[in-house]
Each structure stands twice: as C-alpha cells, then as structure tokens.
Enzyme design. Structure first.
Site, mmCIF file in Angstrom:
data_model
loop_
_atom_site.group_PDB
_atom_site.id
_atom_site.type_symbol
_atom_site.label_atom_id
_atom_site.label_comp_id
_atom_site.label_asym_id
_atom_site.label_seq_id
_atom_site.Cartn_x
_atom_site.Cartn_y
_atom_site.Cartn_z
ATOM 1 N N ARG A 160 0.851 -1.206 0.000
ATOM 2 C CA ARG A 160 0.000 0.000 0.000
ATOM 3 C C ARG A 160 0.883 1.252 0.000
ATOM 4 O O ARG A 160 0.628 2.227 0.706
ATOM 5 C CB ARG A 160 -0.933 0.046 1.211
ATOM 6 C CG ARG A 160 -1.780 -1.178 1.411
ATOM 7 C CD ARG A 160 -2.889 -1.308 0.371
ATOM 8 N NE ARG A 160 -3.763 -2.423 0.713
ATOM 9 C CZ ARG A 160 -3.577 -3.684 0.309
ATOM 10 N NH1 ARG A 160 -2.566 -3.977 -0.514
ATOM 11 N NH2 ARG A 160 -4.394 -4.636 0.661
ATOM 12 N N SER A 233 -10.480 0.992 3.815
ATOM 13 C CA SER A 233 -9.681 0.774 5.034
ATOM 14 C C SER A 233 -9.052 2.087 5.472
ATOM 15 O O SER A 233 -8.395 2.753 4.666
ATOM 16 C CB SER A 233 -8.559 -0.219 4.773
ATOM 17 O OG SER A 233 -9.095 -1.431 4.321
ATOM 18 N N GLU A 328 -4.135 5.094 6.051
ATOM 19 C CA GLU A 328 -4.006 4.856 4.609
ATOM 20 C C GLU A 328 -4.419 6.050 3.742
ATOM 21 O O GLU A 328 -3.687 6.433 2.830
ATOM 22 C CB GLU A 328 -4.817 3.613 4.228
ATOM 23 C CG GLU A 328 -4.584 3.206 2.787
ATOM 24 C CD GLU A 328 -5.450 2.050 2.353
ATOM 25 O OE1 GLU A 328 -5.146 0.914 2.744
ATOM 26 O OE2 GLU A 328 -6.422 2.275 1.603
#
Ligand code: FAD
Ligand code: NAP
Length: 339
Positions: A160, A233, A328
């Site tokens: 990520r 998320s 994130e």
C-alpha cells in the site's frame, strides 16, 4: 469545456462526504488541459492537489490553491499490453480487460477510484497487487511541467505504498498507466474465501468467475461508498519483526498474523475489533460495525470528528498492543498525523 472555476464545493468529489471547498478547481480531460492547469498554478504561485475519484482522501478544511480533477479518458490495447488514461475508472478497466480475454486484474475487482490513483498505494486486494501487472506510467511534474515515463523499479512499490506517496513523488501527476496482462486464464485462488465462494456457487475457477465472487464478497463485507460515506480501510495492517510477532502471539493467541517477507503482517481490523471499538463514534463518524477497518460518515461528520476518533483508536491499540496504526488515506490540505 476546460475552465478554471473558483470556490467549488468538493463534498460530492470525496467518498467520505466531508465538506470542503476548492479555492480553484479544474476538471482536466487531456494532457494538454493538465499542462494548461499546471501553468495557471505556477503563474499564480499556488499549490496543486490532484484528485481522482476522491475515494482515498480526507479533507481537513477548504483546499487552497488549485484542485485538479483527472477526467482524461482512453484505453488502448496492444495484445496483452494495455495503456489507460488516468481518469478512467479502475473497476471498469478490470471488466473491460476480462471482456477482451486478458487476465490478471480479476482479484482487484470493484476497487473504487481511478486508474491514475492506482499506483499511488499500489492498490491491492485478495492476494494481488497492482505492481504484479504494472509496466510503466507517464506523469507530468507540477513544478517543472516536464513529462516522463516511470518504470517499475522507479515507482518503488511496496505494501500500500509507492514513490508517489512520498514528498518527492507528490510533485508528479500521473497521466497514463500501462499494464501487461496475461493471456492464460489461471487466476490466483490462494486468498481465503475465493475458492470457497467459487465452490459454493458451483462456478469454474476462471478469471471472470473470480471477478464475480470477489465483487460478491466485497458487496457483503464492505459498506458501499455510494450510499455511506467512507474511504475503505482507514488503517494499514502493521508490518512487525518476528520478535514483536512472537510477543503478540504469546499475549494474544488468536491474533491473525501473516508471513510478510522476513517480517510479519498483523491484522489491524482484528486489533480494533478486539479493543471493543466497533460501533464507537465521534459525532457522525463511526467505526463501521460491518468492518472495523472502515470509518463511516453517518451524516454530517467533520474532519475534527475523524481526527478525534482516530486518536481514540490509536490510543486504545497502542495501550493494548504496543503499536501505532498507520493511516491509509491522504489528508488535504494538511495531515494532522505523521505520514
Ligand atoms: P483519490 O482519492 O482521488 O486520490 C488518492 C490519492 O492519490 C491522493 O493523494 C491524490 O492526490 C492521488 N492521486 C489521484 N489521482 C492521481 C494522479 N492521476 N496522479 C497523481 N496522484 C493522484 N484500496 C486498495 O488498495 N484496495 C482495496 O481493496 C480498496 N478498497 C476500497 C473500498 C472502498 C469501499 C473504498 C471507498 C476505498 C477502497 N480502497 C482500496 C481505496 C481507494 O479505492 C484506492 O486508494 C483508489 O486507488 C483511490 O482512487 P481515487 O481515484 O479515488 O483516488
Ligand atoms: P479479510 O479477508 O477479512 O482479511 C483480513 C486481513 O487479513 C486483511 O487485511 C488481509 O491483509 C489479511 N489476510 C487475510 N488472509 C490473508 C492471507 N492468506 N495472506 C495475507 N494476508 C491475509 O479482509 P477484508 O477486509 O475482507 O478485505 C479483503 C481484501 O480486500 C484484502 O486484501 C483487503 O486489503 C482489501 N480491501 C482493501 C481496502 C482498502 O481500502 N485498502 C478496503 C477493503 C478491502 P491484506 O489487506 O494485506 O490483504
């Protein structure tokens, strides 16, 4: 028609539905228009924020400078090589490649947002990451206005993560992404849930069916950002060393741990859930009961509510498990948290 507008409401341009206004706003539908927009920002000496589908951003207030909304379109195939404009929708691309008989992206079905944003965090789901099918991308520098190609190694893809999430990388606006897909229909079935769902539905294990069951699982497990404000998320799964993982396992025997190279990936959702935070809210921002990693906006949530809830989650996770969760989504105009 290309225009630079003033004081544009960004509420419908972010899936978290946080209220914000862009000082200047330009929807660009070609690389020439992007250049024109960047020249405007340079002349005015103002910052540039790039926006795709707005499914991974948190607005912490009004956004000064120029917000550039990537709306360029175009998909071209050369055998199993496909080049796609940044403003195309990722999920539509996945469907299009499967229709053409090119495989690889099926596990990444139904990820919202644009193709241009996909390299930012090397989008991943159900055991597959973008980098596995990535060839190169074309980007324009918002400071020097030069355009260049970035190959796989230069993107520094990680979990990520990529070069483009860092300070030097943030100067680049991605305009096109090229991928090399597979001609053989042999999808990755290793991630838990995929094989079971195929068996359950009596579907053959081909890529098109994997796309179907991944979409089905996602619809069951995740709040739909089109009806409930969210950015997917909110936290990344922490990566820890083996000593830390052993300590966690001893103290919390049921904690889900996954091998990650020489390290170990820890389930952030499990930690938040076990800390009793599902359903916890601050104002209209809530830890989704459906999925502990997702924060939802149940009405008129504000970025202050988001930050208060994030502080509470991190305090609980830190006290119980001794670690801080990394966020994130990207914050604009500024992140109150350490990146
Ligand atoms: P935006 O939110 O518009 O932007 C995100 C960041 O990318 C910002 O920093 C922005 O400046 C930058 N950016 C956008 N376009 C460009 C460009 N052309 N050039 C340079 N920078 C750019 N992510 C996953 O990885 N896996 C998942 O399974 C997943 N599931 C999700 C499920 C839901 C319900 C939601 C709401 C989100 C999910 N996400 C997932 C997160 C999100 O979909 C991805 O990060 C997606 O790539 C964001 O695309 P976007 O166009 O909306 O980006
Ligand atoms: P899940 O299947 O319930 O799994 C929970 C977590 O455990 C996931 O975060 C996943 O890590 C990890 N995991 C499970 N099995 C694994 C395995 N065999 N090997 C390595 N890691 C494993 O997850 P979910 O929440 O329903 O999501 C399904 C997939 O969609 C996941 O890949 C997730 O990342 C992705 N997703 C991402 C977002 C986002 O916004 N980034 C939102 C929704 C879903 P990974 O997350 O590293 O896969």
């Amino acid at each position: 028609m290309f225009a630079i507008e003033k004081d544009v409401d960004l509420t419908s341009f972010n899936s978290f539905r946080l209220a914000s206004k862009a000082q200047f706003f330009a929807a660009v539908s070609s690389e020439d228009e992007l250049l024109e927009a960047l020249e405007f920002a340079k002349k005015q000496a103002i910052d540039v924020v790039v926006l795709g589908g707005g499914t991974n951003v948190v607005f912490t207030g009004d956004v000064p400078g120029l917000t550039v909304h990537m709306s360029n379109k175009g998909v071209s195939f050369d055998g199993c090589d496909v080049t796609v404009a940044a403003g195309e929708q990722w999920h539509e691309l996945v469907d299009h490649t499967l229709d053409k008989g090119f495989y690889g992206l099926e596990n990444l079905s139904l990820i919202p947002g644009t193709v241009g944003a996909a390299p930012m965090q090397n989008i991943g789901a159900y055991g597959v990451e973008l980098h596995q099918y990535f060839s190169n991308l074309q980007a324009m520098n918002r400071v020097t206005l030069e355009s260049r190609t970035f190959g796989l190694d230069e993107c520094e893809f990680g979990y990520r993560d990529s070069f483009f999430r860092r300070q030097a990388g943030a100067e680049w606006v991605i305009t096109r992404v090229s991928l090399r897909l597979r001609e053989d229909d042999s999808p990755d079935l290793a991630y838990p849930g995929i094989r079971e769902a195929l068996d359950d539905k009596k579907l053959a294990p081909g890529a098109v069916n994997v796309a179907r069951v991944v979409s089905m699982l996602r619809r069951q497990k995740l709040p739909d950002q089109r009806s409930v404000g969210n950015v997917g998320s909110f936290f990344k799964n922490p990566i820890v060393d083996k000593t830390t993982a052993a300590r966690l396992k001893q103290e919390f025997p049921s904690i889900p741990l996954f091998a990650f190279g020489d390290n170990v990936k820890v389930s952030a959702a499990w930690m938040i859930d076990q800390a009793g935070l599902k359903g916890r809210s601050c104002g209209d921002i809530e830890v989704a009961r459906q999925h502990a990693l997702v924060l939802i906006n149940t009405g008129a949530g504000t970025s202050t509510d988001v930050m208060t809830l994030v502080d509470e989650i991190n305090a609980a996770v830190s006290e119980r498990y001794g670690m801080t969760l990394e966020i994130e989504p990207r914050f604009y105009p500024a992140s109150p948290f350490r990146d």
